[in-house]
Design a protein around this motif. Structure first.
Motif, PDB file in Angstrom:
ATOM      1  N   GLU A 178       0.868  -1.186   0.000  1.00 18.87           N
ATOM      2  CA  GLU A 178       0.000   0.000   0.000  1.00 18.87           C
ATOM      3  C   GLU A 178       0.894   1.222   0.000  1.00 18.87           C
ATOM      4  OE1 GLU A 178      -3.099  -0.009   2.982  1.00 18.87           O
ATOM      5  OE2 GLU A 178      -3.410  -2.146   2.567  1.00 18.87           O
ATOM      6  N   ILE A 179       1.274   1.630  -1.183  1.00 14.01           N
ATOM      7  CA  ILE A 179       2.248   2.715  -1.318  1.00 14.01           C
ATOM      8  C   ILE A 179       1.601   4.068  -1.000  1.00 14.01           C
ATOM      9  CG2 ILE A 179       3.819   3.904  -2.920  1.00 14.01           C
ATOM     10  CD1 ILE A 179       4.762   1.079  -2.354  1.00 14.01           C
ATOM     11  N   SER A 180       2.280   4.816  -0.152  1.00 11.25           N
ATOM     12  CA  SER A 180       1.817   6.189   0.148  1.00 11.25           C
ATOM     13  C   SER A 180       3.053   7.068   0.323  1.00 11.25           C
ATOM     14  CB  SER A 180       0.970   6.195   1.412  1.00 11.25           C
ATOM     15  OG  SER A 180       1.775   5.801   2.501  1.00 11.25           O
ATOM     16  N   VAL A 181       2.841   8.353   0.363  1.00 11.84           N
ATOM     17  CA  VAL A 181       3.973   9.271   0.571  1.00 11.84           C
ATOM     18  C   VAL A 181       3.972   9.661   2.049  1.00 11.84           C
ATOM     19  CG1 VAL A 181       4.899  11.545   0.006  1.00 11.84           C
ATOM     20  CG2 VAL A 181       3.919  10.113  -1.790  1.00 11.84           C
ATOM     21  N   PHE A 182       5.092   9.422   2.690  1.00 10.21           N
ATOM     22  CA  PHE A 182       5.187   9.791   4.121  1.00 10.21           C
ATOM     23  C   PHE A 182       6.603  10.224   4.452  1.00 10.21           C
ATOM     24  CE2 PHE A 182       7.465   6.090   5.736  1.00 10.21           C
ATOM     25  CZ  PHE A 182       7.261   5.160   4.731  1.00 10.21           C
ATOM     26  N   ASP A 183       6.689  10.902   5.607  1.00 14.85           N
ATOM     27  CA  ASP A 183       7.996  11.419   6.043  1.00 14.85           C
ATOM     28  C   ASP A 183       8.702  10.328   6.840  1.00 14.85           C
ATOM     29  OD1 ASP A 183      10.129  12.816   6.921  1.00 14.85           O
ATOM     30  OD2 ASP A 183       8.993  14.215   8.201  1.00 14.85           O
TER      31      ASP A 183
END
Ligand code: ATP
Ligand code: MG
Length: 480
Positions: free
Chosen positions: A322-327
């Motif tokens: 579940e690819i997402s953009v995160f820090d």
């Protein structure tokens, strides 16, 4: 439900070798039949034509060189005509314009014999394939007729003929030569088929035998082929597959042995302590101590089953992230905070070294947090007391590079590549950390590989270890 029935070729069940023999026989027999039917007929036609031409040429040559042959002067020419007939191998007649034969190279009895029915039709032809000249001869012949002329008038005819039987015999003789050649050709063809058999069917059979041996568990069978073609590639692929199969089988055996061992030891102690409490061997005042051990072992069992489930899910749905953009820096801060308590117990301080305050990556956040957990857990577990742990992030091209470094027992050189294997624990950790299952790093590697990224380890025994992995930087960061 529609049946998915595959249509098969009629001879699909016939072995390849038999198919080859069938092809060879089909070719040989069909060629033989063709040669002895159509070939013989064509040969007859050609020979007839050729003989007619030859006879006609012979007649015309005789007529030109012996002009003025008449019934009256035939005595002067008969010697030459007989000689010419025997040289050409034919029978020669000279007939007058009204159809009376006045010379016969085959007999002297036929003088002044009238050619029946054929007059004038027969004599006006130049050649006839098969005739018995109105019953004048008892066999069928191939005949050529040439007019004898004097002062531009036809004075008679020269008729040359030979038995059809002779021509047929000649054509059979030719066909026999062809048949003999064809027999040699068949032998040659057979050799070619043998070669085809040796270079195609035989290696295939060897391959099949080897695959059968591998499938029955005999992996030590070696497949040797003397070819350097696709069959060698097939043999190499088969051998490779057999090797992989053997590794898988070995791995499975080891895997089951490890699981059984890891399940048996906590279960044995849980069972032992529980029974001892039940039958009074352990007095109630010691219950607390042994209940703690039971809880500890149960926690290990829960962890083991969770790890196995996690591994199984990565194997089955490796690509389902579940690819997402995160820090990632923020996730590391969070993780460091949750390990603060455990670290303090060993006097360990966790230092975070970030190139930038935030670094956004594209990845499965939950799984990457699992990676950070496993690496930090190991770092604290295998670090010496009162040391520090450094977690750093930096960018390199389009990649974020994350590393976890500890100053602990380190990993021996020979174990460096094995630490990512399932259930692998170095000898020193086996003694110190009984709780560990040896699955943490294997899960970590699976997660990073599922992201199509890399993880590596650098370690110096007695000095410390550093694990480094990469992640793709989110487009947002790339634009910065
Ligand atoms: P689990 O992670 O399931 O609790 P574990 O920590 O023993 O068990 P892994 O995390 O897979 O299993 O690590 C495998 C082995 O690699 C460890 O047992 C240990 O021997 C070695 N290892 C891993 N990390 C380090 C480290 N930071 N320093 C020294 N050795 C390490
Ligand atoms: Mg671990």
């Amino acid at each position: 439900m529609r049946k998915n029935k595959k249509r098969r070729f009629v001879f699909s069940h016939v072995p390849l070798a038999l198919k080859l023999v069938g092809c060879f026989l089909f070719l040989a027999i069909s060629m033989f039949l063709l040669l002895n039917t159509y070939g013989i007929r064509t040969m007859n036609t050609v020979l007839f034509q050729k003989k007619e031409d030859l006879l006609y040429d012979a007649c015309s040559h005789l007529a030109d060189s012996l002009p003025g042959i008449t019934p009256q002067n035939i005595e002067n020419f008969s010697g030459q005509l007989t000689l010419a007939a025997s040289l050409e191998g034919c029978r020669l007649w000279a007939a007058s314009a009204d159809g009376k034969i006045f010379f016969d190279s085959g007999s002297t009895k036929r003088n002044n014999y009238v050619i029946p029915d054929y007059e004038p039709d027969f004599l006006t032809k130049t050649a006839i394939d098969s005739t018995n000249i109105g019953g004048l001869i008892s066999y069928h012949a191939c005949a050529a007729i040439y007019p004898l002329t004097s002062h531009f008038e036809t004075t008679g005819y020269l008729i040359a003929f030979l038995p059809v039987r002779h021509i047929r015999e000649e054509s059979v003789a030719y066909i026999d030569i062809f048949n003999l050649c064809f027999l040699f050709y068949c032998l040659f063809l057979f050799l070619i088929f043998l070669v085809i058999y040796f270079i195609t069917v035989l290696p295939l059979k060897k391959n099949i035998r080897a695959v059968q041996s591998y499938s029955s568990g005999k992996y030590d069978v070696t497949l040797r082929l003397s070819t350097r073609d696709e069959y060698e590639e097939l043999a190499a692929s088969t051998a490779f597959l057999a090797g992989e199969l053997k590794n898988l089988e070995d791995y499975q055996k080891k895997f089951i042995a490890n699981i059984s061992h890891d399940l048996r030891s906590p279960l044995t102690s849980i069972k032992g302590y529980a029974e001892a409490m039940a039958d009074g061997t352990i007095p109630p005042e010691l219950y607390e101590k042994y209940l703690h051990i039971i809880v500890y072992e149960t926690t290990r069992l829960v962890k083991l089953s969770q790890s196995l489930l996690a591994l199984n899910s990565y194997e089955n749905h490796g690509a389902m992230l579940e690819i997402s953009v995160f820090d990632i820096n923020s996730s590391i801060r969070q993780m460091a905070l949750s390990f603060e308590g455990t670290g303090k117990q060993k006097g360990i301080q966790i230092h975070l070294v970030f190139e930038e305050p935030s670094l956004f990556v594209s990845a499965d956040m939950e799984k990457i947090e699992q990676v950070l957990y496993n690496l930090l857990d190991n770092a604290i577990k295998f670090s010496y007391e009162n040391k520090s742990i450094h977690i750093s992030t930096k960018t390199k091209g389009y990649k974020a590079i994350i590393s976890v470094k500890d100053y602990g027992i380190g990993i021996p050189k020979e174990s460096l590549q094995k630490v990512f294997d399932r259930f692998y624990k170095t000898d020193s950790s086996r003694g110190k950390d009984k709780k560990g299952t040896g699955l943490g790093l294997s899960i970590t590697k699976d997660i990073i590989t599922a992201h199509k990224e890399h993880i590596s380890v650098v370690s110096t025994p007695g000095a410390g270890t550093e694990f480094t992995f990469s992640l793709p930087i989110a487009p947002r960061n790339k634009d910065d």
